[in-house]
Motif scaffolding. Structure first.
Motif, PDB file in Angstrom:
ATOM      1  N   CYS A   1       0.831  -1.215   0.000  1.00 34.97           N
ATOM      2  CA  CYS A   1       0.000   0.000   0.000  1.00 34.97           C
ATOM      3  C   CYS A   1       0.862   1.261   0.000  1.00 34.97           C
ATOM      4  O   CYS A   1       0.546   2.239  -0.691  1.00 34.97           O
ATOM      5  N   GLN A   2       1.947   1.256   0.774  1.00 36.98           N
ATOM      6  CA  GLN A   2       2.819   2.432   0.787  1.00 36.98           C
ATOM      7  C   GLN A   2       3.455   2.658  -0.588  1.00 36.98           C
ATOM      8  O   GLN A   2       3.535   3.801  -1.058  1.00 36.98           O
TER       9      GLN A   2
ATOM     10  N   ARG B   1      -7.192  13.450  -8.051  1.00 33.95           N
ATOM     11  CA  ARG B   1      -6.757  13.812  -6.692  1.00 33.95           C
ATOM     12  C   ARG B   1      -7.949  14.022  -5.768  1.00 33.95           C
ATOM     13  O   ARG B   1      -7.960  13.591  -4.612  1.00 33.95           O
TER      14      ARG B   1
ATOM     15  N   ARG C   1      -7.182   3.082  -6.712  1.00 32.84           N
ATOM     16  CA  ARG C   1      -7.998   2.601  -5.596  1.00 32.84           C
ATOM     17  C   ARG C   1      -7.491   1.212  -5.220  1.00 32.84           C
ATOM     18  O   ARG C   1      -7.318   0.344  -6.070  1.00 32.84           O
ATOM     19  N   LYS C   2      -7.266   0.979  -3.917  1.00 30.67           N
ATOM     20  CA  LYS C   2      -6.695  -0.280  -3.441  1.00 30.67           C
ATOM     21  C   LYS C   2      -7.766  -1.061  -2.675  1.00 30.67           C
ATOM     22  O   LYS C   2      -8.358  -0.542  -1.723  1.00 30.67           O
TER      23      LYS C   2
ATOM     24  N   ASP D   1     -10.731   8.765   1.269  1.00 33.74           N
ATOM     25  CA  ASP D   1     -10.028   8.707   2.546  1.00 33.74           C
ATOM     26  C   ASP D   1     -11.037   8.420   3.669  1.00 33.74           C
ATOM     27  O   ASP D   1     -12.015   9.151   3.853  1.00 33.74           O
TER      28      ASP D   1
ATOM     29  N   LEU E   1      -9.377  10.628  -4.896  1.00 28.85           N
ATOM     30  CA  LEU E   1      -8.547   9.966  -3.899  1.00 28.85           C
ATOM     31  C   LEU E   1      -8.816  10.535  -2.506  1.00 28.85           C
ATOM     32  O   LEU E   1      -8.915   9.806  -1.520  1.00 28.85           O
ATOM     33  N   ASN E   2      -8.960  11.871  -2.437  1.00 24.23           N
ATOM     34  CA  ASN E   2      -9.254  12.490  -1.139  1.00 24.23           C
ATOM     35  C   ASN E   2     -10.623  12.073  -0.618  1.00 24.23           C
ATOM     36  O   ASN E   2     -10.825  11.868   0.586  1.00 24.23           O
TER      37      ASN E   2
ATOM     38  N   TRP F   1       1.716   5.914  -7.368  1.00 22.19           N
ATOM     39  CA  TRP F   1       0.518   6.165  -8.188  1.00 22.19           C
ATOM     40  C   TRP F   1      -0.667   6.425  -7.241  1.00 22.19           C
ATOM     41  O   TRP F   1      -1.509   5.548  -7.015  1.00 22.19           O
ATOM     42  N   PRO F   2      -0.751   7.619  -6.660  1.00 24.02           N
ATOM     43  CA  PRO F   2      -1.777   7.901  -5.644  1.00 24.02           C
ATOM     44  C   PRO F   2      -3.197   7.914  -6.180  1.00 24.02           C
ATOM     45  O   PRO F   2      -4.144   7.963  -5.396  1.00 24.02           O
TER      46      PRO F   2
ATOM     47  N   GLY G   1       0.766   3.962  -2.990  1.00 25.75           N
ATOM     48  CA  GLY G   1       0.414   5.340  -2.686  1.00 25.75           C
ATOM     49  C   GLY G   1       1.500   6.319  -3.079  1.00 25.75           C
ATOM     50  O   GLY G   1       1.205   7.450  -3.501  1.00 25.75           O
ATOM     51  N   ARG G   2       2.754   5.903  -2.950  1.00 25.29           N
ATOM     52  CA  ARG G   2       3.857   6.801  -3.293  1.00 25.29           C
ATOM     53  C   ARG G   2       4.013   6.952  -4.799  1.00 25.29           C
ATOM     54  O   ARG G   2       4.226   8.051  -5.301  1.00 25.29           O
TER      55      ARG G   2
END
Length: 538
Positions: free
Chosen positions: A203-204, A485, A214-215, A492, A488-489, A210-211, A207-208
């Motif tokens: 996951c890290q 973006r 969706r995972k 959260d 993605l937010n 290709w933010p 995220g780093r």
């Protein structure tokens, strides 16, 4: 065999037979003090009465079984080569173990067979952990094998080789079955342990790099007897529900490092066949770089570690944006270069005499017209002189014959012809002049310099449109990036918590989604927007 075990406490004939032998041994000792003659008679009398003991077949087999059980330890190790191998429909195995000198029958019950990691076969050298038994119904002694190991190689290593050879022969490793990974995946399914370090690293990394993606985590056991079933079931379930889950672009299956036994679920056939049947491209990341599993060989892409699997799944966003900017710069440069080359061509054309003085194109036609007019005047003069000479010749002839009336008529005709010829000549010269004037007028209206200027204006217009298209494309890509973006937010979970919701986990960190998963006394942790609270269930 349980049905073949014997309980010596119930064997009454055995207990009675021993005292009989003892009594026969005591009587001769009592007779030794008698006279010699009587002693001989007594012996003869006893010999006549003594009878040999008769054993039943069942009793004899039980005695032999008892003797063998006392002769050997309860568990022995026997090394030999498998022959006459047969697997019964009940699941039991029957075979022989042989060496250069002899062979012995062996049987292995289904409960022990289920623990085997490899498939026994004829000619295989093995070491058997067994006990010596007698099969009473047939009077055969045999080995009851409880554990079987390949001689000279580990069971797991042999099982790996057998499974790899089997699946390879079926074509599961062939490159033509490998699916291509998407370049820009937006939804990634992760099949691994929900509490291990592997899922955190994956996951890290995602995220780093290709933010925008969706995972979706599908937690499963990654070691132990139930792990292979959970992993294969998860792969099938994700493929079945991929549309329901919003579309899955790629799947990562794996776990962190460990021993061969820890990684063994990824060498089992159900997992290999689930990966091969997956419509979603699968990246396998199991263990460390030196580890290779069956799942790695079947997967569409093999990664050395779970972190490497995440790196293969997605590109680096910054690099892609940099490439896009470089592409835009390259297009802009190509356009400017094309415009400059076009301007150079225009300048070179304008510098030519044809464009600098377009009226010079009329010099040759004008001169040609003058020469034609000169030749025509000369021809007319020559013809008039010729006709005059002919007329003078005819006039001389007529004077001799004095045809005055005819001469007068001929003179009149000649004068008329002369006037007509002069009129036609003047008309022809006027017509040629008008044609030349028309050419001059059209040339003045369509000067090449004007056309060059119009072409330059059109080229400038095309360049402006291309600049506008590039700016518009970059603007649209920027807006699209901003939308990803924002999306993605919005995904959260902390924003959801701020709206009054909470997230409760058990002591293992797993999410509690039902009251039936909580027992009295369990320590649970509730995560809120501004912190967390631990409590004990009652």
């Amino acid at each position: 065999m349980k049905q073949g075990m014997f309980n010596f406490e119930d064997d009454e004939p055995q207990k009675e037979s021993k005292p009989e032998v003892k009594s026969q041994a005591e009587k001769p000792q009592e007779v030794e003090s008698m006279p010699e003659k009587k002693t001989v008679e007594v012996k003869k009398e006893k010999v006549k009465k003594a009878e040999p003991k008769v054993y039943s077949v069942t009793y004899l087999n039980r005695e032999i079984k008892f003797a063998l059980s006392n002769l050997f330890p309860s568990r022995i190790l026997v090394e030999g080569e498998i022959s006459n191998f047969k697997q019964h429909g009940s699941g039991h195995l029957y075979f022989s173990l042989k060496d250069e000198g002899s062979a012995i029958l062996a049987a292995m019950w289904r409960s022990s067979v289920s623990k085997l990691k490899f498939e026994p076969e004829n000619g295989m050298a093995v070491i058997a952990t067994a006990r010596v038994e007698v099969y009473e119904p047939q009077g055969k002694y045999q080995l009851i094998v409880e554990k079987l190991e390949p001689a000279g190689i580990g069971a797991l290593e042999l099982a790996f080789r057998q499974m790899a050879e089997k699946l390879k022969n079926e074509g599961l490793f062939e490159p033509e079955h490998k699916k291509e990974l998407p370049r820009y995946p937006m939804t990634i399914a992760i099949v691994t342990s929900g509490t291990g370090a592997a899922v955190k690293d994956i996951c890290q990394t995602l995220g780093r790099r290709w933010p925008f993606a969706r995972k979706l985590l599908y937690p499963v056991a990654v070691q132990g007897p139930e792990a292979a079933g959970e992993i294969s079931a998860a792969i099938y379930d994700i493929n079945k529900r991929k549309e329901e889950l919003g579309g899955i672009d790629v799947m990562i299956v794996g776990r962190g490092g460990g021993s061969l036994e820890d990684l063994w679920p990824f060498n089992e056939e159900p997992v290999a066949r689930a990966i091969f049947a997956s419509e979603i491209p699968v990246i396998s990341g199991v263990g460390h770089e030196i580890d290779t599993t069956i799942a790695d060989l079947v997967a569409d892409m093999r990664a050395a570690t779970p972190t490497a699997a995440a790196e293969l799944a997605v590109p680096v966003a910054e690099e892609e944006l940099s490439d896009l900017a470089e592409y835009a710069r390259a297009i802009t440069f190509d356009i400017k270069t094309a415009i400059k080359q076009a301007n150079d061509v225009i300048e070179s054309l304008i510098g030519r005499p044809f464009f600098s003085n377009p009226m010079s194109m009329l010099d040759v036609p004008r001169q040609s017209l003058d020469e034609t007019q000169t030749r025509l005047s000369h021809a007319m003069a020559t013809n008039l002189a010729k006709y005059r000479r002919e007329l003078d010749r005819f006039e001389g002839i007529l004077k001799k014959i004095e045809p005055h009336s005819r001469i007068g008529n001929l003179k009149l005709e000649i004068e008329n012809a002369k006037h007509k010829l002069e009129r036609l000549t003047k008309q022809s010269i006027d017509n040629r002049g008008k044609v030349l004037d028309g050419y001059n007028l059209r040339m003045e209206r369509r000067l090449p310099l004007n056309e060059v200027k119009m072409s330059g204006q059109k080229l400038d217009h095309v360049a402006a449109n291309m600049h506008y298209a590039i700016r518009k494309n970059l603007s649209e890509k920027t807006k699209e990036l901003e939308q990803y973006r924002k999306l993605l937010n919005n995904l959260d979970h902390r924003k959801v918590l701020k709206r009054g919701y909470s997230l409760t986990r058990n002591s293992d960190g797993k999410v509690i989604d039902s009251i039936y998963k909580v027992k009295t006394g369990d320590i649970i942790k509730t995560e809120l927007a501004d912190g967390s609270v631990e409590s004990i269930a009652k």
